[in-house]
Scaffold this motif. Structure first.
Motif, short mmCIF file in Angstrom:
data_model
loop_
_atom_site.label_atom_id
_atom_site.label_comp_id
_atom_site.label_asym_id
_atom_site.label_seq_id
_atom_site.Cartn_x
_atom_site.Cartn_y
_atom_site.Cartn_z
N THR A 82 0.84 -1.21 0.00
CA THR A 82 0.00 0.00 0.00
C THR A 82 0.87 1.26 0.00
N ALA A 83 1.93 1.25 0.81
CA ALA A 83 2.85 2.39 0.81
C ALA A 83 3.49 2.57 -0.55
N THR A 84 3.80 1.47 -1.23
CA THR A 84 4.37 1.56 -2.58
C THR A 84 3.37 2.18 -3.55
N PHE A 85 2.10 1.81 -3.41
CA PHE A 85 1.07 2.40 -4.28
C PHE A 85 0.98 3.91 -4.06
N GLY B 187 3.94 5.70 -5.57
CA GLY B 187 3.78 5.87 -7.02
C GLY B 187 2.74 6.91 -7.37
N LEU B 188 1.64 6.94 -6.62
CA LEU B 188 0.60 7.94 -6.87
C LEU B 188 1.13 9.35 -6.65
N PHE B 189 1.89 9.52 -5.58
CA PHE B 189 2.49 10.83 -5.28
C PHE B 189 3.48 11.23 -6.37
N GLN B 190 4.32 10.31 -6.80
CA GLN B 190 5.32 10.61 -7.82
C GLN B 190 4.66 10.95 -9.17
N ALA B 191 3.70 10.14 -9.57
CA ALA B 191 3.03 10.39 -10.84
C ALA B 191 2.25 11.70 -10.81
N SER B 192 1.66 12.03 -9.66
CA SER B 192 0.91 13.29 -9.55
C SER B 192 1.84 14.48 -9.70
N LEU B 193 3.02 14.41 -9.10
CA LEU B 193 3.98 15.50 -9.24
C LEU B 193 4.33 15.72 -10.71
N GLY B 194 4.54 14.62 -11.43
CA GLY B 194 4.88 14.75 -12.84
C GLY B 194 3.73 15.24 -13.68
N PHE B 195 2.53 14.73 -13.43
CA PHE B 195 1.35 15.11 -14.22
C PHE B 195 0.99 16.57 -13.99
N LEU B 196 1.11 17.04 -12.76
CA LEU B 196 0.77 18.42 -12.42
C LEU B 196 1.94 19.37 -12.60
N ASN C 64 19.00 14.94 -23.11
CA ASN C 64 18.15 15.55 -22.10
C ASN C 64 17.23 14.52 -21.46
N VAL C 65 16.99 14.70 -20.18
CA VAL C 65 16.03 13.88 -19.44
C VAL C 65 14.92 14.80 -18.94
N ASP C 66 13.69 14.52 -19.32
CA ASP C 66 12.54 15.32 -18.90
C ASP C 66 12.17 14.92 -17.48
N GLY C 67 12.37 15.83 -16.52
CA GLY C 67 12.12 15.51 -15.13
C GLY C 67 10.68 15.12 -14.84
N ASN C 68 9.72 15.83 -15.43
CA ASN C 68 8.32 15.52 -15.18
C ASN C 68 7.92 14.19 -15.79
N LYS C 69 8.45 13.87 -16.98
CA LYS C 69 8.17 12.56 -17.58
C LYS C 69 8.79 11.45 -16.74
N GLU C 70 9.97 11.71 -16.18
CA GLU C 70 10.60 10.71 -15.32
C GLU C 70 9.75 10.46 -14.08
N MET C 71 9.18 11.53 -13.53
CA MET C 71 8.33 11.36 -12.35
C MET C 71 7.10 10.51 -12.67
N MET C 72 6.50 10.78 -13.82
CA MET C 72 5.34 9.97 -14.20
C MET C 72 5.73 8.52 -14.46
N ALA C 73 6.89 8.31 -15.10
CA ALA C 73 7.33 6.95 -15.39
C ALA C 73 7.61 6.18 -14.10
N ILE C 74 8.34 6.81 -13.18
CA ILE C 74 8.65 6.14 -11.90
C ILE C 74 7.38 5.93 -11.09
N GLY C 75 6.46 6.92 -11.13
CA GLY C 75 5.21 6.78 -10.40
C GLY C 75 4.34 5.65 -10.92
N VAL C 76 4.16 5.60 -12.24
CA VAL C 76 3.36 4.52 -12.84
C VAL C 76 4.02 3.18 -12.57
#
Length: 667
Positions: A196-199, A202-211, A382-394
């Protein structure tokens, strides 16, 4: 910024010692009163700063929000494209594998296959070890090295990042969950909370990238991370004394004092066989790291050492079974079982799972992005930081449903991946395939693997996180950063990992608030022979130019610091007047504020400037502004400052402000 067509030219004597030889041009009251300028001052062409082009509120707000949330302008590639091309670009944007996959070749596959097999030899023993660090069954570490790398290969933008469990996130998860649930007494509940903590991580990480809120992660400064990582590495290493010494009953606390006290109290449980094996393999592992560090071409020595040590120690343990060496035991064969039904979203432990997820999510995200950007800069892409956040979050959300715990880009595995010659993210797919073969066919071979070798592998892996040279550099460059580093280190070492992380974040925020509320302001002087004004404390050759007091403001002016800035400027005025009186110099008649470093200003700052000008006017002292940036100029002319100062009190440079004054400058 728009300049009036009217340009006034002031000519001064260019040679030192010519006294009143300056020739004022006709048509200017200021030039007619000008009789002498300081020796070494060059001709100055005077430009008046006028109001910039007005923007609508919607346009100004839109441009500002675009700079905050979309600094990389991800939509520029979609402009002037057909609908079909836009669909293709969108697919490539969200799934980078479609961008580089079209040009993939057998030559690239050969390089990625070698790199993937190499990091698999490191990922398998590390996965088992880090799972034990998180108080999870060892098989969970292998599960976490199979599914997440496959997802990252589809969504990630880094070519070099090798994905899997990492030591710091494992340690924090184990420490935070153990405070409420004992894994030995409630293993199922502990496993549920870990997934659950892992979920939530990931939700927190993906949200940072999406927003587009990735800048939040940057609040952890490098100095505090250096201290936190160092303290955590020491704690992780001390925790492994349980395995190295063969202790059965060990403390569950993470503090340095508790760990060492447990080691001393449990001396009767020490096993000499375990100690000999642990010390021997630890020396081998550390030695291979030194070999690879001194000769990068021999990177494979340290990369292959953990798996080789596991194999050799397992053989030794098999022949020495029953002689006091604890082993892993049976590990189930097969691919990841689903764990979606184990996620807990209600009950008294949800808050703990959310808190643990956010903590581990921040740490793993910081490490993953930092590693990705490091190797991207080396390879010039180049590495897109927000895309990386979404990738790691998902990746983590999907992993939580497939019996995985928090994963991210590992520095040690990514370094091996890079050194082994990886070319694309296919190396992660090859690694995952190697882990799959291990899960399906090789798990019985790990039955006799001694726990002591896992402790040795963990100590070797985290040893590189203790950055003594980095701390020494902080002491040399910035004492405040060094104090932040030490505070985070001691917080982790003496109290707990959570306290250390809180101290690290708190110190980072305190430093930001300190710089915002107490910005630097300097007295500036003229560098002889130039039109440049620089800090008299930094440049010894810079000289003050009475009756002017030139001050440089090195920060944005906000409500939080506007009052302080006014008080500081008035204190500079008092000090300058006292200095002038003692030296029998003329009193200050004009204060010039160099605003070239003022990147922004709010209404409180504007009101403070206007009020300070009114106070100085009553004392017969002029206040003029020099070189405000475009956004600051726009706000000035849209506020009371524009009315108070007018266009004849705002200049392009300090030199022009001094040149335009109707009284004589005397450095």
């Amino acid at each position: 910024m728009v300049v009036n067509n009217k340009v006034e030219t002031l000519a001064f004597d260019l040679e030192a010692g010519h006294g009143p030889g300056a020739k004022p041009a006709a048509g200017s009251a200021a030039r007619q009163q000008q009789q002498q300028r300081p020796a070494g001052m060059v001709a100055v062409e005077l430009h008046r700063v006028s109001a910039p082009e007005r923007r609508t509120t919607a346009r100004a707000l839109g441009q500002r929000l675009a700079e905050i949330f979309f600094p990389d302008d991800p939509l520029h590639q979609f402009k002037n494209q057909s609908l079909a091309r836009k669909l293709v670009l969108a697919l490539q944007y969200f799934f980078p594998i479609f961008q580089w996959g079209s040009n993939y070749s057998l030559r690239l596959l050969r390089s990625d296959a070698i790199a993937g097999l190499t990091i698999a030899s490191l990922a398998i023993p590390q996965g088992i070890s880090y799972a034990k660090l998180a108080n999870l069954p060892p098989i969970i570490g292998l599960y976490s090295s199979f599914v997440p790398p496959l997802i990252y290969a589809l969504l990630g933008s880094s070519r070099d990042l090798a994905v899997g469990p990492v030591s710091i996130a494992s340690l924090v998860m184990g420490a935070m969950l153990r405070e409420a649930v004992a894994p030995e007494q409630q293993p199922i509940l502990y496993l549920q909370l870990a997934f659950t903590a892992t979920f939530f991580a990931g939700l927190f990480q993906a949200s940072l990238g999406f927003l587009r809120l990735g800048f939040i992660v940057d609040f952890l400064s490098k100095a505090t991370l250096t201290g936190f990582m160092g303290g955590a590495a020491v704690i992780v290493s001390l925790q492994q004394l349980k395995g190295l010494l063969g202790i059965v009953h060990f403390t569950t606390h993470m503090g340095f004092v508790d760990v060492m006290a447990s080691v001393v109290r449990r001396h009767s449980e020490w096993q000499w066989q375990t100690i000999v094996m642990g010390v021997a393999f630890l020396a081998v592992l550390l030695g291979t790291r030194q070999i690879s560090a001194r000769n990068p071409r021999l990177f494979w020595v340290s990369a292959a050492a953990p798996l080789t040590s596991v194999i050799v120690s397992t053989v030794i343990s098999y022949f020495c079974r029953g002689h006091g060496i604890s082993i892993i035991g049976d590990l189930p064969r097969g691919v990841n079982p689903p764990s979606m039904n184990m996620l807990v979203f209600s009950g008294s432990y949800v808050a703990l799972a959310v808190k643990t997820g956010i903590m581990t999510g921040i740490l793993s995200l910081t490490e993953g992005i930092a590693v990705g950007r490091t190797f991207a800069s080396i390879n010039n892409y180049n590495v897109d930081g927000n895309k990386e956040m979404m990738a790691i979050g998902v990746m983590n959300m999907a992993g939580s449903c497939a019996s995985c715990y928090v994963t991210t880009g590992s520095f040690s595995r990514s370094a091996v991946n890079y050194s082994a010659g990886c070319r694309t993210a296919v190396s992660n797919i090859v690694m995952a395939a190697a882990v799959l073969v291990t899960l399906l066919f090789l798990m019985p071979l790990f039955h006799y693997t001694p726990n002591v070798i896992l402790s040795a592998i963990i100590i070797t892996a985290v040893a590189g996180l203790i950055d003594v040279r980095g701390a020494a550099k902080l002491w040399k460059v910035d004492k405040l950063d060094f104090c932040a580093c030490v505070a985070a280190f001691l917080g982790v070492l003496l109290v707990s990992v959570q306290v250390g992380l809180s101290v690290a974040v708190g110190i980072s925020l305190f430093k930001i608030l300190l710089q915002v509320t107490r910005p630097n302001t300097v007295v500036m002087g003229l560098v002889p022979g130039t039109q440049s004004y620089r800090s008299v404390a930094q440049y010894r050759e810079a000289v003050r130019v009475p009756p002017f007091l030139v001050l440089g403001v090195e920060s944005a002016i906000y409500f939080a610091n506007s009052t302080y800035l006014v008080e500081r400027i008035m204190r500079y005025l008092r000090e300058e007047e006292e200095r002038a009186a003692k030296a029998n110099l003329c009193a200050v008649r004009c204060i010039v504020l160099d605003m070239s470093a003022v990147t922004a200003i709010d209404t409180s700052g504007l009101d403070a400037l206007a009020e300070m000008k009114r106070v100085l006017d009553k004392r017969g002292i002029d206040l003029v502004l020099a070189n405000p940036v475009g956004s600051v100029t726009e706000r000035m002319y849209n506020s009371v400052v524009g009315e108070t100062f007018g266009s004849d009190r705002i200049f392009f440079s300090v030199a022009e402000a001094v040149a335009a004054a109707p009284y004589k400058a005397q450095p």
